[in-house]
Design an enzyme around this catalytic site. Structure first.
Site, PDB file in Angstrom:
ATOM      1  N   HIS A  80      -5.340   5.072   6.527  1.00  0.00           N
ATOM      2  CA  HIS A  80      -4.641   5.885   5.536  1.00  0.00           C
ATOM      3  C   HIS A  80      -3.148   6.002   5.831  1.00  0.00           C
ATOM      4  CE1 HIS A  80      -8.400   6.979   3.628  1.00  0.00           C
ATOM      5  NE2 HIS A  80      -8.879   7.351   4.794  1.00  0.00           N
ATOM      6  N   ASP A  92       0.867  -1.186   0.000  1.00  0.00           N
ATOM      7  CA  ASP A  92       0.000   0.000   0.000  1.00  0.00           C
ATOM      8  C   ASP A  92       0.897   1.228   0.000  1.00  0.00           C
ATOM      9  OD1 ASP A  92      -2.955   1.009   0.511  1.00  0.00           O
ATOM     10  OD2 ASP A  92      -1.633   2.238   1.740  1.00  0.00           O
ATOM     11  N   ASP A 135      -2.671  -0.080   6.364  1.00  0.00           N
ATOM     12  CA  ASP A 135      -3.588  -0.481   5.288  1.00  0.00           C
ATOM     13  C   ASP A 135      -3.131  -1.774   4.621  1.00  0.00           C
ATOM     14  OD1 ASP A 135      -4.740   2.761   4.000  1.00  0.00           O
ATOM     15  OD2 ASP A 135      -4.895   1.798   5.960  1.00  0.00           O
TER      16      ASP A 135
END
Length: 582
Positions: A172, A31, A177
């Site tokens: 975030h 991510d 994530d």
């Protein structure tokens, strides 16, 4: 940068007639956090990755990354990653080789994988690193196969993590994530196992199935030109179903009948198509404009963008004693400066821009018409108690706002509609910082979206207005190498009132001025119209071409009445300042 190994090292599994078992395959779930915007322009601010095999975590990779520029304020509010935090972080040149080594030989996994892999590939190109041909698994694509709408309202990471009871809640930040995506991946693979999906090859087949209805139409690509241009899928009634553009029409049309095309609506479209009509174009810009015009003319049912260009909306300051902001389909009859903002492609975007202005300027929001002297005994809404409206409906005698003080708000709104964005920007940034301090990141993102909608609309209006007002503009740039496109010396473009009136390529080494004169003499005749009547996407395509490095202005006509300029401190300037704010 941290890399932790918690299990056995990497093991390259073998191949046999059963394929690579998912339980024996090494996955690297990745991510990213970025500065926002397209991969070619934005930078990576954080990479988080988890290496797993057989349900076991083998290692983790996490690092902040120093992007080439500053991090926009709204991104800082959303992720909590500030420009100061990454000031001492390693550069992409230092980080990417380590990440590629961490992921070497594994199947790459991401939620909305094209986003993350697009940024990683673009970053590798910038630092002259080769991007490996990773096999990629997208958990969004898998979720669409096994998670129905009645089970989850959408396929966002947070929604799926909650549905599957992930031990990690997405916030975030990249590593968090990535950990949540690992839990989602394992839950999805568990469901797919019940459907007979046990190997990497099974996964590929699951997401790359070619419907027989598509495969049977491969003959439609036979005989099409291997040349740049526009293509139209048509049905038995000769109705245009879909319009697209490509540097190689035959190859692109052929891809609709292979596993490369996965969109369900395209399968339906191909089933109805009986022929493909090509239009060969001389330049990429001509192809782009022809595509926009054909979509606007025929309204193909399978084109999602560019349809019904007349269905734009405007944000308008009403003409009444106590004006308010209204969303309307009626554009300004004249320039509209200070009374209109837009056009917007959707009411939702206009509503976001209106909310940004309401946040900064407490105009009334009720829809009833008010007399200049409202009757006594009226009753105000809750916005008065919240301090968001001065209640002109009560009148000065009833304790409400008088016409003179309300006129000050109207003047501020007119200025904001005309591009003076200081008040909306200041209000939005203050609110975003406050929400970020309270860790209310979703609400901060909503405030960011409202500000972005307002500033982007203002910036586009500032850019479009001068071009649509010019009677004629001739520009040129050196023809650039592009696979499939004819190569010449200069690419010439003739624009009249914001529309493409003609384009051509000059031969290498030839004097371009005779070709300019011929282009002017044979170009399309375009009449001026009120704001918003020109196709927005056509004007935007022309602006994008004109604003590329190396483009030269040859001649302009009508610059005295409509100079091709933008205000020094308009919405475009404010947007740049807002995005660079700490």
């Amino acid at each position: 940068m941290t890399v932790r190994t918690t299990g056995p090292g990497f093991l390259q599994t073998g191949f046999d007639e059963l394929g690579r078992l998912l339980s024996e395959t090494t996955f690297v779930v990745v991510d990213l956090e970025t500065t926002g915007g397209p991969p070619a322009e934005a930078g990576i601010t954080e990479i988080g990755a988890v290496k797993v095999r057989g349900g076991e975590v083998l290692g983790e990779f996490q690092t902040l990354v120093r992007p080439p520029g500053t991090i926009p304020a709204y991104v800082q509010a959303l992720t909590g990653i500030t420009t100061r935090m990454v000031a001492g972080a390693p550069s992409p040149e230092q980080v990417l080789p380590s990440f590629l080594e961490f992921a070497r030989g594994a199947v790459l996994v991401a939620h909305n994988a094209s986003y993350d892999t697009g940024f990683l590939a673009a970053a590798c190109r910038r630092v002259q690193l080769s991007w490996p041909a990773f096999e990629v698994v997208d958990t969004v694509a898998l979720a669409r196969r096994v998670v129905d709408r009645d089970e989850a309202r959408n396929h966002r990471l947070g929604t799926l993590a909650a549905l599957f009871g992930s031990a990690t809640t997405p916030d975030h930040r990249a590593l968090t994530d990535a950990r949540a995506t690992v839990d989602v991946l394992h839950a999805l693979l568990g469901r797919l196992g019940n459907r007979g999906v046990h190997t990497v090859e099974d996964l590929r087949a699951l997401t790359a199935t070619v419907a027989p209805a598509r495969r049977e139409k491969r003959h439609l690509a036979v005989g099409l030109p291997s040349a740049p241009g526009v293509y139209q899928f048509r049905d038995a009634a000769d109705r245009v179903l879909y319009v697209g553009t490509s540097v190689d029409v035959r190859r692109r049309v052929g891809s609709y009948f292979t596993a490369a095309e996965t969109r369900a609506r395209m399968t339906e479209m191909v089933r109805a198509a009986t022929r493909v009509v090509p239009v060969v174009c001389e330049t990429p810009l001509e192809a782009r404009v022809r595509e926009v015009r054909l979509i606007a003319e025929h309204e193909p049912p399978y084109n999602r963008r560019s349809r019904r260009p007349d269905r734009v909306v405007w944000l308008r300051l009403t003409d009444e004693a106590f004006p308010r902001l209204s969303i309307t389909r009626s554009g300004p009859a004249g320039p509209g400066v200070g009374t209109h903002l837009g056009p917007f492609r959707s009411s939702a975007r206009a509503e976001l821009a209106r909310a940004a202005l309401h946040e900064a300027i407490p105009l009334r929001r009720c829809t009833r018409r008010l007399a200049r002297r409202p009757r006594a005994g009226g009753e105000a809404c809750v916005l008065l108690d919240l301090g968001r409206c001065g209640a002109p409906c009560l009148g000065a005698d009833g304790g409400g706002q008088d016409a003179e003080s309300y006129a000050g708000l109207v003047a501020a709104t007119r200025a904001a509609l005309a591009g003076a964005a200081e008040a909306p920007v200041r209000s939005a940034l203050t609110r975003m910082r406050r929400l970020a301090e309270q860790e209310r990141f979703e609400e901060a993102a909503e405030a960011r979206d409202r500000l972005e909608a307002y500033l982007r609309a203002g910036e586009r209006a500032e850019r479009r207005a001068p071009l649509t007002g010019l009677a004629e503009l001739v520009a040129a740039r050196r023809s650039r190498p592009a696979p499939g496109w004819p190569q010449g010396g200069w690419e010439l473009v003739l624009i009249r009132f914001g529309r493409l009136a003609g384009t051509t390529l000059t031969p290498r080494g030839a004097d371009p001025m005779p070709y300019v004169r011929a282009l002017q003499a044979t170009g399309e005749v375009v009449a001026p119209g009120p704001p918003g009547t020109t196709l927005l996407e056509e004007t935007d395509a022309l602006l994008g071409w004109l604003e590329q490095p190396g483009t030269r202005l040859v001649e302009t006509t009508g610059a005295e009445e409509s100079p091709w300029t933008c205000p020094v401190r308009g919405a475009g300037w404010a947007r740049a300042v807002a995005l660079a704010a700490p």
